[in-house]
Design a protein around this motif. Sequence first.
Motif, PDB file in Angstrom:
ATOM      1  N   ASN A 281      43.705  11.968  90.524  1.00  8.44           N
ATOM      2  CA  ASN A 281      45.044  11.913  91.139  1.00  8.44           C
ATOM      3  C   ASN A 281      45.064  11.011  92.372  1.00  8.44           C
ATOM      4  O   ASN A 281      46.031  10.264  92.597  1.00  8.44           O
ATOM      5  CB  ASN A 281      45.497  13.323  91.521  1.00  8.44           C
ATOM      6  N   GLN A 282      43.998  11.062  93.165  1.00 14.59           N
ATOM      7  CA  GLN A 282      43.929  10.211  94.350  1.00 14.59           C
ATOM      8  C   GLN A 282      43.875   8.733  93.976  1.00 14.59           C
ATOM      9  O   GLN A 282      44.452   7.885  94.670  1.00 14.59           O
ATOM     10  CB  GLN A 282      42.711  10.590  95.188  1.00 14.59           C
TER      11      GLN A 282
ATOM     12  N   LYS B 176      37.808  23.332  84.137  1.00  8.42           N
ATOM     13  CA  LYS B 176      38.899  23.195  85.104  1.00  8.42           C
ATOM     14  C   LYS B 176      40.102  24.049  84.740  1.00  8.42           C
ATOM     15  O   LYS B 176      41.044  24.122  85.525  1.00  8.42           O
ATOM     16  CB  LYS B 176      39.329  21.731  85.220  1.00  8.42           C
TER      17      LYS B 176
ATOM     18  N   ASN C  27      35.949  16.201  88.646  1.00  7.74           N
ATOM     19  CA  ASN C  27      36.792  16.490  89.798  1.00  7.74           C
ATOM     20  C   ASN C  27      38.155  15.865  89.549  1.00  7.74           C
ATOM     21  O   ASN C  27      38.353  14.657  89.757  1.00  7.74           O
ATOM     22  CB  ASN C  27      36.164  15.929  91.080  1.00  7.74           C
TER      23      ASN C  27
ATOM     24  N   ASP D 241      40.826  16.013  91.139  1.00  4.69           N
ATOM     25  CA  ASP D 241      41.507  15.527  92.333  1.00  4.69           C
ATOM     26  C   ASP D 241      41.243  14.043  92.573  1.00  4.69           C
ATOM     27  O   ASP D 241      42.120  13.317  93.083  1.00  4.69           O
ATOM     28  CB  ASP D 241      41.067  16.331  93.563  1.00  4.69           C
TER      29      ASP D 241
END
Length: 369
Positions: free
Chosen positions: A152-153, A319, A147, A149
């Motif tokens: 990045n978080q 991805k 994942n 994301d």
Amino acid sequence: MVDSIAATSLLGHRPLCGGLGLSCKDISYKRKLSDVCRFPLMEFLGRRISASPYLPRRRGGDRLGALSIKALAMELTKEAHSYKEERIPRNLRYRIDTGIDRKPGLWPPENKADSSSLHNPLLRQERMGCGWLGAIFEWEGVIIEDNPDLENQAWLALSQEEGKSPPPAFILRRIEGMKNEQAISEVLCWSRDPAQLRRLASRKEDIYQALQGGMYRLRTGSQEFVNVLMNYKIPMALVSTRPRKTLETAIGTIGIESYFSVIVAAEDVYRGKPDPEMFVYAAQLLNFIPERCIVFGNSNLTVEAAHDARMKCVAVASKHPVYELGAADLVVRHLDELSVVDLKNLADIESTEFGPGEPETEMEREEDS
């Protein structure tokens, strides 16, 4: 050989007919011809060989005649051997390769997969064959679901904690696949102090693990493909920019700790992708040359690093879409689409990678008339 020629050829028998310039005794024994037996010119192996023109025939001299016949057969044998030796070209420069003081340009070309220190000929043959290969797998997006994301978080949360400006999206794409210390010092430029780099990298990893929750899910077809490689006894390595402790915990949670004989983590290398350092180090631990290793990744950075290391790369479209991974040697959506034959074809080394494909022929100089 001389006795066989004398026994089976015309030289060991008296001529049975006349009219060919040969003198012999007729069948009815009513008249005698000349006491001399003459043989014409003969064709032997494409060359004109003349036998002795006269074989004296004496009464009770069969023994002497046999000796002369054997002597003539000996001459024919020498002619045959000399003809065969002349037919073999002498400028091929073949020699037994002992591996000592090897000069360039010899044929066959030296195989890098071969090792003269191995005394088992079957093992040397296996190393030189197409089945001699190693598999290097990335962790996220290849073995388990990834994942991006969450990555990045984690960077955004770390920047907020440290009071730094949040990195934009193109910077986050640029640091994808790098080590945390490398991204912080070279791209984000937050610090260059080694102690500070270690602290920030460790904190970022803790944030990521907290967001991830310790839940790992295998990708579809990954375990089946790894089982096939285990069945064929193909050694496998696992590479990742995650800390070794995190990798070992995740592998133990999934239950595939016995699959990988080599694990390359963040502590083992200085730089991450697109630098090929971790792939080269994994090949060294597997005791394979880079040309016999196949990298399994899910990004163009992995393809670039694998090709820089002179390895073949199989891209998994997890991805990124398939059309964006065209630089890879093979592109699949799931690993179970591959077979061992596909891997052998990828690991097959062309002769051009080891030297000239054919022996160089020397041009003959034309002699001035």
